[in-house]
Motif scaffolding. Structure first.
Motif, PDB file in Angstrom:
ATOM      1  N   TRP A 101      -7.601   7.890   8.124  1.00 41.52           N
ATOM      2  CA  TRP A 101      -6.648   8.222   9.176  1.00 41.52           C
ATOM      3  C   TRP A 101      -7.210   9.328  10.061  1.00 41.52           C
ATOM      4  CZ3 TRP A 101      -1.359   6.424   9.272  1.00 41.52           C
ATOM      5  CH2 TRP A 101      -1.011   5.592   8.196  1.00 41.52           C
ATOM      6  N   GLY A 102      -6.814   9.292  11.324  1.00 45.79           N
ATOM      7  CA  GLY A 102      -7.078  10.425  12.192  1.00 45.79           C
ATOM      8  C   GLY A 102      -6.027  11.500  11.968  1.00 45.79           C
ATOM      9  N   GLN A 103      -6.183  12.604  12.685  1.00 44.65           N
ATOM     10  CA  GLN A 103      -5.253  13.723  12.519  1.00 44.65           C
ATOM     11  C   GLN A 103      -4.014  13.574  13.402  1.00 44.65           C
ATOM     12  OE1 GLN A 103      -7.741  13.779  14.622  1.00 44.65           O
ATOM     13  NE2 GLN A 103      -6.845  14.675  16.465  1.00 44.65           N
ATOM     14  N   TYR A 121       1.102   5.631   0.665  1.00 46.94           N
ATOM     15  CA  TYR A 121       0.538   6.754   1.409  1.00 46.94           C
ATOM     16  C   TYR A 121       1.306   8.025   1.063  1.00 46.94           C
ATOM     17  CZ  TYR A 121      -1.215   2.684   3.719  1.00 46.94           C
ATOM     18  OH  TYR A 121      -1.812   1.469   3.938  1.00 46.94           O
ATOM     19  N   PHE A 123      -1.147   8.055  15.292  1.00 46.68           N
ATOM     20  CA  PHE A 123      -2.306   8.061  14.410  1.00 46.68           C
ATOM     21  C   PHE A 123      -3.089   6.757  14.578  1.00 46.68           C
ATOM     22  CE2 PHE A 123      -1.135  11.696  11.840  1.00 46.68           C
ATOM     23  CZ  PHE A 123       0.245  11.668  11.766  1.00 46.68           C
ATOM     24  N   GLN A 147       2.080  12.003   2.266  1.00 46.73           N
ATOM     25  CA  GLN A 147       2.035  12.851   3.444  1.00 46.73           C
ATOM     26  C   GLN A 147       2.794  14.152   3.206  1.00 46.73           C
ATOM     27  OE1 GLN A 147       4.130  11.637   7.038  1.00 46.73           O
ATOM     28  NE2 GLN A 147       2.449  12.338   8.332  1.00 46.73           N
ATOM     29  N   LEU A 179       6.900   6.953   9.080  1.00 47.80           N
ATOM     30  CA  LEU A 179       5.787   6.261   9.714  1.00 47.80           C
ATOM     31  C   LEU A 179       6.236   4.893  10.224  1.00 47.80           C
ATOM     32  CD1 LEU A 179       3.077   7.026   6.991  1.00 47.80           C
ATOM     33  CD2 LEU A 179       3.390   8.189   9.176  1.00 47.80           C
ATOM     34  N   SER A 234       0.853  -1.178   0.000  1.00 48.56           N
ATOM     35  CA  SER A 234       0.000   0.000   0.000  1.00 48.56           C
ATOM     36  C   SER A 234       0.895   1.237   0.000  1.00 48.56           C
ATOM     37  CB  SER A 234      -0.956  -0.016   1.195  1.00 48.56           C
ATOM     38  OG  SER A 234      -0.263  -0.248   2.413  1.00 48.56           O
ATOM     39  N   LEU A 261      -4.332   0.470   4.977  1.00 49.54           N
ATOM     40  CA  LEU A 261      -4.952   1.416   5.889  1.00 49.54           C
ATOM     41  C   LEU A 261      -5.691   2.446   5.065  1.00 49.54           C
ATOM     42  CD1 LEU A 261      -1.857   1.979   8.217  1.00 49.54           C
ATOM     43  CD2 LEU A 261      -3.647   0.248   8.408  1.00 49.54           C
ATOM     44  N   GLY A 271      10.999   3.639   4.595  1.00 41.74           N
ATOM     45  CA  GLY A 271      11.497   4.879   5.154  1.00 41.74           C
ATOM     46  C   GLY A 271      10.968   6.139   4.485  1.00 41.74           C
ATOM     47  N   TYR A 305       5.110   6.999   1.318  1.00 39.48           N
ATOM     48  CA  TYR A 305       5.485   5.819   2.091  1.00 39.48           C
ATOM     49  C   TYR A 305       4.795   4.583   1.531  1.00 39.48           C
ATOM     50  CZ  TYR A 305       7.113   9.082   5.678  1.00 39.48           C
ATOM     51  OH  TYR A 305       7.771  10.083   6.365  1.00 39.48           O
ATOM     52  N   TYR A 343      -4.007   0.615  -2.021  1.00 38.44           N
ATOM     53  CA  TYR A 343      -3.874  -0.523  -1.117  1.00 38.44           C
ATOM     54  C   TYR A 343      -4.105  -1.812  -1.894  1.00 38.44           C
ATOM     55  CZ  TYR A 343      -8.995  -0.242  -0.810  1.00 38.44           C
ATOM     56  OH  TYR A 343     -10.346  -0.197  -1.108  1.00 38.44           O
ATOM     57  N   PHE A 386       6.448  -0.287   7.408  1.00 40.72           N
ATOM     58  CA  PHE A 386       6.557   0.842   6.489  1.00 40.72           C
ATOM     59  C   PHE A 386       7.994   0.962   5.975  1.00 40.72           C
ATOM     60  CE2 PHE A 386       2.708   3.315   6.472  1.00 40.72           C
ATOM     61  CZ  PHE A 386       2.062   3.013   7.665  1.00 40.72           C
ATOM     62  N   THR A 421      -4.196   7.907   2.149  1.00 41.23           N
ATOM     63  CA  THR A 421      -4.024   6.635   1.453  1.00 41.23           C
ATOM     64  C   THR A 421      -4.213   6.825  -0.041  1.00 41.23           C
ATOM     65  OG1 THR A 421      -4.850   5.444   3.389  1.00 41.23           O
ATOM     66  CG2 THR A 421      -4.811   4.256   1.282  1.00 41.23           C
ATOM     67  N   MET A 457       3.923   0.480   2.470  1.00 43.26           N
ATOM     68  CA  MET A 457       3.777  -0.415   3.611  1.00 43.26           C
ATOM     69  C   MET A 457       3.527  -1.821   3.083  1.00 43.26           C
ATOM     70  SD  MET A 457       1.092  -0.231   6.819  1.00 43.26           S
ATOM     71  CE  MET A 457      -0.306  -0.934   5.934  1.00 43.26           C
ATOM     72  N   GLN A 492       0.749  17.111   8.299  1.00 44.32           N
ATOM     73  CA  GLN A 492      -0.555  16.545   7.992  1.00 44.32           C
ATOM     74  C   GLN A 492      -0.583  15.044   8.252  1.00 44.32           C
ATOM     75  OE1 GLN A 492      -3.215  18.519   6.991  1.00 44.32           O
ATOM     76  NE2 GLN A 492      -1.763  20.160   7.453  1.00 44.32           N
ATOM     77  N   ALA A 493      -1.779  14.517   8.393  1.00 41.50           N
ATOM     78  CA  ALA A 493      -1.932  13.075   8.489  1.00 41.50           C
ATOM     79  C   ALA A 493      -1.662  12.444   7.121  1.00 41.50           C
ATOM     80  CB  ALA A 493      -3.345  12.723   8.947  1.00 41.50           C
ATOM     81  N   PRO A 494      -1.256  11.201   7.103  1.00 44.93           N
ATOM     82  CA  PRO A 494      -1.090  10.514   5.813  1.00 44.93           C
ATOM     83  C   PRO A 494      -2.420  10.411   5.080  1.00 44.93           C
ATOM     84  CG  PRO A 494      -0.002   9.302   7.577  1.00 44.93           C
ATOM     85  CD  PRO A 494      -0.849  10.353   8.233  1.00 44.93           C
ATOM     86  N   SER A 534      -7.584   4.263  -3.523  1.00 45.16           N
ATOM     87  CA  SER A 534      -8.478   4.687  -2.457  1.00 45.16           C
ATOM     88  C   SER A 534      -9.475   5.706  -3.005  1.00 45.16           C
ATOM     89  CB  SER A 534      -7.674   5.298  -1.314  1.00 45.16           C
ATOM     90  OG  SER A 534      -8.494   5.565  -0.200  1.00 45.16           O
TER      91      SER A 534
END
Lengths: 109, 117
Positions: free
Chosen positions: B107-109, A37, B95, A39, B45, A35, B104, A102, A88, A50, A100, A47, A90, A43-45, A56
């Protein structure tokens, strides 16, 4: 055992780039369910892909996932300035464990 | 709309404990595996833990096995991460994420945990 990614990559706007994801213990296959991601800092990743190649919801079709040779791959066609991010991968490595890579810092210029 | 909201982060001394929560909405919670992932400042991550649909099975990364415990309350639509014996190297943004297939999706923040004296 390590998931390997290129530390950095550069692509021109409108160009195509393929990021890869390897497994130090051998070849990556669909059995690793790779999968991907995206980022941006702070911020949050998000998707992108996958199960190797399932996009997604809401992800544009210029992002695609595949297996290339012995690695998983994320291909971005028609790169845009907004694609400048960390990427990233995974892998599911069995026994209920995931790892994951690097990350790859993609520059669009 | 799928939403995941983490809480419970903060400053804790080495050796201390903290419990993180992840409140979810917008999907049928008990139909999904759930995961915790963390990211140390300026780093990548790291997958930490997964729990299955009904909480009967959980797995952990070696780095947190024996110290962290994942759990869920399907009645409250909430995922938890109990963190004990915290170390400086546990300092990170944590997260929660919804599993889909073997990836996945959602995702949350994130919530920041700082382990320092």
């Amino acid at each position: 055992t390590v998931v390997t990614q290129e530390p950095s990559f550069s692509v021109s706007p409108g160009g195509t780039v393929t990021l890869t994801c390897g497994w130090s213990s051998g070849s990556v296959s669909t059995n690793y369910y790779p999968s991907w991601y995206q980022q941006t800092p702070g911020q949050a990743p998000r998707t992108l892909i996958y199960n190797t190649n399932t996009r997604s919801s809401g992800v544009p079709d210029r992002f695609s996932g595949s297996i290339l040779g012995h690695k998983a791959a994320l291909t971005i066609t028609g790169a845009q300035i907004d694609d400048e991010s960390d990427y990233y991968c995974m892998l599911y490595v069995g026994s209920g464990s995931w790892v994951f890579g690097g990350g790859t810092k993609l520059t669009v210029l | 709309e799928v939403q995941l909201v983490e809480s419970g982060g903060g400053l804790v001394q080495p050796g201390g404990s903290l419990r993180l929560s992840c409140a979810v909405s917008g999907f049928t919670f008990n139909s999904y595996w759930m995961h915790w992932v963390r990211q140390a400042p300026g780093k990548g991550l790291v997958w930490l833990s997964r729990i299955d649909y009904d909480g009967s099975s959980a797995t952990y990364a070696d780095s947190v096995k024996g110290r962290f415990t994942i759990s869920r309350d399907d009645a409250k639509n909430t995922l938890y991460l109990q963190m004990n014996s915290l170390r400086a190297e546990d300092t990170a943004v944590y997260f929660c994420a919804r599993g889909s297939g073997w990836g996945l999706v959602g995702w949350g923040q994130g919530t920041l945990v700082t382990v320092s004296s």
